[in-house]
Design a protein around this motif. Structure first.
Motif, PDB file in Angstrom:
ATOM      1  N   SER A  35     -15.419 -68.409 -80.717  1.00  0.00           N
ATOM      2  CA  SER A  35     -16.197 -69.247 -81.953  1.00  0.00           C
ATOM      3  C   SER A  35     -15.919 -70.705 -81.683  1.00  0.00           C
ATOM      4  O   SER A  35     -16.870 -71.677 -81.660  1.00  0.00           O
ATOM      5  N   GLN A  36     -14.884 -71.092 -80.631  1.00  0.00           N
ATOM      6  CA  GLN A  36     -14.869 -72.390 -79.973  1.00  0.00           C
ATOM      7  C   GLN A  36     -16.319 -72.662 -79.246  1.00  0.00           C
ATOM      8  O   GLN A  36     -16.933 -73.776 -79.394  1.00  0.00           O
ATOM      9  N   SER A  37     -16.536 -71.643 -78.344  1.00  0.00           N
ATOM     10  CA  SER A  37     -17.767 -71.751 -77.603  1.00  0.00           C
ATOM     11  C   SER A  37     -19.176 -72.037 -78.370  1.00  0.00           C
ATOM     12  O   SER A  37     -19.838 -72.696 -78.067  1.00  0.00           O
ATOM     13  N   VAL A  38     -19.219 -71.170 -79.505  1.00  0.00           N
ATOM     14  CA  VAL A  38     -20.322 -71.359 -80.324  1.00  0.00           C
ATOM     15  C   VAL A  38     -20.238 -72.740 -81.089  1.00  0.00           C
ATOM     16  O   VAL A  38     -21.521 -73.085 -81.203  1.00  0.00           O
ATOM     17  N   MET A  39     -19.496 -73.106 -81.294  1.00  0.00           N
ATOM     18  CA  MET A  39     -19.373 -74.440 -82.102  1.00  0.00           C
ATOM     19  C   MET A  39     -19.744 -75.586 -81.123  1.00  0.00           C
ATOM     20  O   MET A  39     -19.611 -76.832 -81.311  1.00  0.00           O
ATOM     21  N   GLY A  40     -19.655 -75.157 -79.773  1.00  0.00           N
ATOM     22  CA  GLY A  40     -20.045 -76.422 -78.691  1.00  0.00           C
ATOM     23  C   GLY A  40     -18.935 -76.899 -77.879  1.00  0.00           C
ATOM     24  O   GLY A  40     -18.893 -77.888 -77.291  1.00  0.00           O
ATOM     25  N   TYR A  41     -17.712 -76.279 -78.401  1.00  0.00           N
ATOM     26  CA  TYR A  41     -16.594 -76.770 -77.403  1.00  0.00           C
ATOM     27  C   TYR A  41     -16.342 -75.889 -76.105  1.00  0.00           C
ATOM     28  O   TYR A  41     -16.021 -74.673 -76.250  1.00  0.00           O
ATOM     29  N   GLY A  85     -12.538 -67.764 -86.105  1.00  0.00           N
ATOM     30  CA  GLY A  85     -13.490 -66.820 -85.350  1.00  0.00           C
ATOM     31  C   GLY A  85     -13.345 -65.376 -85.445  1.00  0.00           C
ATOM     32  O   GLY A  85     -14.294 -64.571 -85.353  1.00  0.00           O
ATOM     33  N   TYR A  86     -12.102 -64.860 -85.575  1.00  0.00           N
ATOM     34  CA  TYR A  86     -11.793 -63.501 -85.804  1.00  0.00           C
ATOM     35  C   TYR A  86     -12.529 -62.834 -87.063  1.00  0.00           C
ATOM     36  O   TYR A  86     -12.723 -61.700 -87.367  1.00  0.00           O
ATOM     37  N   ILE A 140      -9.642 -63.635 -78.403  1.00  0.00           N
ATOM     38  CA  ILE A 140     -10.986 -63.742 -77.957  1.00  0.00           C
ATOM     39  C   ILE A 140     -12.018 -64.003 -79.069  1.00  0.00           C
ATOM     40  O   ILE A 140     -12.723 -65.016 -78.650  1.00  0.00           O
ATOM     41  N   PRO A 141     -11.743 -63.511 -80.194  1.00  0.00           N
ATOM     42  CA  PRO A 141     -13.151 -63.976 -81.116  1.00  0.00           C
ATOM     43  C   PRO A 141     -12.862 -65.519 -81.424  1.00  0.00           C
ATOM     44  O   PRO A 141     -13.893 -66.246 -81.637  1.00  0.00           O
ATOM     45  N   ASP A 142     -11.581 -65.953 -81.517  1.00  0.00           N
ATOM     46  CA  ASP A 142     -11.588 -67.434 -81.849  1.00  0.00           C
ATOM     47  C   ASP A 142     -11.827 -68.411 -80.554  1.00  0.00           C
ATOM     48  O   ASP A 142     -12.443 -69.361 -81.021  1.00  0.00           O
TER      49      ASP A 142
END
Length: 538
Positions: A368-374, A42-43, A363-365
């Motif tokens: 990335s979890q959030s944007v991937m739906g986790y 994500g970073y 934070i960016p990782d």
């Protein structure tokens, strides 16, 4: 395409797809930003027309959650039910599969529009969440304090210290090496004289207890011989064998992982799943264990042509089988996952080092979890979960521990491992204690957001570009949004005592009571004992 893939049953997933490969090539639009399906990268995101990056998800989840998904700030999306390879090459995006169809299109005009579409279409939430205590209270993991010396006396001492130091009890995770052997899921009698009594004591203190677990089986154990004879292990792709007890044409595969070389359960086989569940259920019923931390399961362990009960599946499917198994236990945690967004599994970022460059990735990782739906996520362990970072006490950076605790405090989950009261000054330990109580104070709100996520798919924490999609916030990677109305702006650099915060339009009340008019960038002071966060006025 099977959009309802996660309702098909754990042991059948991965068998319904076209054998044909697919390819897509798009030009990246002016001002377009892309997020891609690896949380541990994500970073590096978002990607744009200047980016050069290549990732092949087949057999490689990069040690963390993965999703065959790409999303754009212009509302474009790419999805496949099978592992994808994606290449960003200075203005061009190419996506390929070894097998399976690629879906692509445009829904809406921004990241929020397209996220809502893909989350409902490809990984709809099922209405359930992991155990509530994971959200409402801090978590504590014995790993950094005890490492491979997990034992009854020290676990009870760690738990008692948590209480004595004023930290609120929550979930206590007993990490690797509590067990007799890998695959022999019984407390080691050398290290645990009265495991049921220990768990009873932990319950009385207010803790729920999780045990570390993995799919590996020590290759010289009695359980290995039994499982091999019953055909419940992953097999090597060889035609002959020379061991007397075996009754198949293949030997059990020996897989190298961070703790050596072991056999591995074949969770594509329903009989192996039944055996594993019986072992874990025994721990629940006999000792009062509340849940399990499921470690390993990474797709890379299944890439060497291994033979499984279910044929014609990918290495990633084995990761998915392992992750789906955790749905049997509401109190769970995973680090490696494949296509498990929308489901009630707690997803932790992979172990980070005790380094500022790794702190800046949290934070960016996590975003990335959030944007991937986790949605149900945890940003590793406070101060870093990579135990080798703590073998030399001289390298402990107190400021890093404090800033890490501040990042965790308003994330969906907060997990301690290294004991702040052991390694920090009284003043710095007090800051960590305040952060633990801040998370406790916000626990009911975080739980409310988790319940909403189980209905809508909307993540608990969001990158600025997802919460405020039309304001040009795509490249902000050092602040995030809790829900839709709390902006959190931790410090992620050593020695920094002031920072800029970008506030959208509206009136924002800071943690110190000061009110700001948004639509601009403000400069604030951030002494070591401050976590800046800003709440939008109704």
């Amino acid at each position: 395409m099977n959009k309802g893939f996660k309702t098909c049953g754990a042991i059948l997933l991965g068998v319904f797809f076209s054998a044909a490969a697919d390819q897509l090539e798009w030009n990246i639009l002016d001002g377009e930003y892309w997020w891609a399906g690896l949380s541990s990268r994500g970073y590096q995101t978002p990607y744009d027309a200047t980016s050069k990056a290549t990732h092949d998800l087949w057999g490689d989840n990069k040690g963390n959650q993965a999703q065959p998904l790409l999303l754009s700030s212009k509302g474009r999306y790419i999805w496949s039910e099978q592992p994808i390879k994606y290449v960003f090459n200075q203005g061009t995006l190419t996506v390929t599969t070894r097998e399976g169809k690629i879906d692509a299109g445009k829904e809406g005009a921004n990241l929020r529009d397209v996220f809502e579409y893909v989350s409902k279409t490809y990984f709809p939430s099922d209405g359930n969440i992991p155990d509530e205590l994971l959200f409402t209270h801090p978590q504590y993991n014995t790993w950094i304090e005890l490492m491979y010396d997990q034992n009854e006396e020290d676990i009870l001492a760690y738990a008692q210290a948590i209480i004595d130091q004023g930290y609120p009890p929550g979930v206590l995770m007993i990490d690797d090496n509590w067990q007799e052997d890998y695959g022999t899921w019984e407390f080691s009698p050398r290290r645990f004289q009265d495991p049921k009594g220990m768990i009873d004591k932990l319950h009385a203190m207010g803790f729920k207890v999780m045990m570390w677990m993995c799919p590996f089986v020590s290759a010289d154990s009695a359980d290995f011989r039994q499982l091999a004879q019953e055909g419940l292990l992953i097999l090597d792709p060889q035609k002959t064998q020379n061991i007397l007890w075996a009754n198949t044409k293949n030997k059990a595969a020996v897989i190298r992982w961070w703790n050596g070389a072991s056999a591995c359960l074949d969770l594509s086989n329903p009989k192996a799943q039944a055996w594993f569940k019986e072992e874990l259920d025994y721990l629940v019923e006999e000792y009062g264990v509340d849940g399990f931390k499921f470690d390993a399961g990474d797709a890379r362990f299944y890439t060497e042509g291994v033979v499984s009960w279910q044929q014609d599946i990918t290495p990633n499917d084995h990761t998915q089988f392992f992750a789906e198994f955790g749905l049997n236990y509401p109190l769970n945690e995973y680090r490696a996952s494949w296509k498990m967004a929308g489901l009630p599994l707690a997803q932790r970022l992979r172990d980070k080092g005790h380094r500022w460059e790794d702190l800046a990735k949290l934070i960016p990782d996590q975003m990335s979890q959030s944007v991937m739906g986790y949605a149900y996520t945890c940003p590793d362990m406070i101060g870093g979960g990579e135990y080798r970072s703590f073998l030399n006490g001289d390298v402990i950076d107190e400021e890093l521990i404090v800033r890490s605790a501040q990042i965790h405090a308003l994330m969906p989950m907060m997990q301690f491992s290294v004991a702040p009261w052991r390694i920090l000054s009284k003043e710095n330990q007090q800051i960590c204690l305040q952060m633990a109580h801040l998370h406790l104070q916000m626990g009911d709100y975080i739980l409310q957001l988790a319940r909403e996520a189980s209905q809508t798919g909307e993540p608990i924490v969001k990158p600025m570009a997802l919460a405020f999609p039309d304001d040009g916030y795509e490249t902000i990677n050092d602040q995030f949004v809790l829900g839709d109305n709390i902006i959190v702006a931790p410090v992620v650099e050593k020695g920094v005592r002031s920072r800029e915060v970008i506030l959208p339009k509206g009136n924002w009340t800071a943690d110190d009571g000061q009110v700001y008019t948004g639509g601009k960038t403000i400069q604030i002071r951030v002494p070591l004992d401050r976590l800046p966060y800003f709440t939008l006025s109704p």
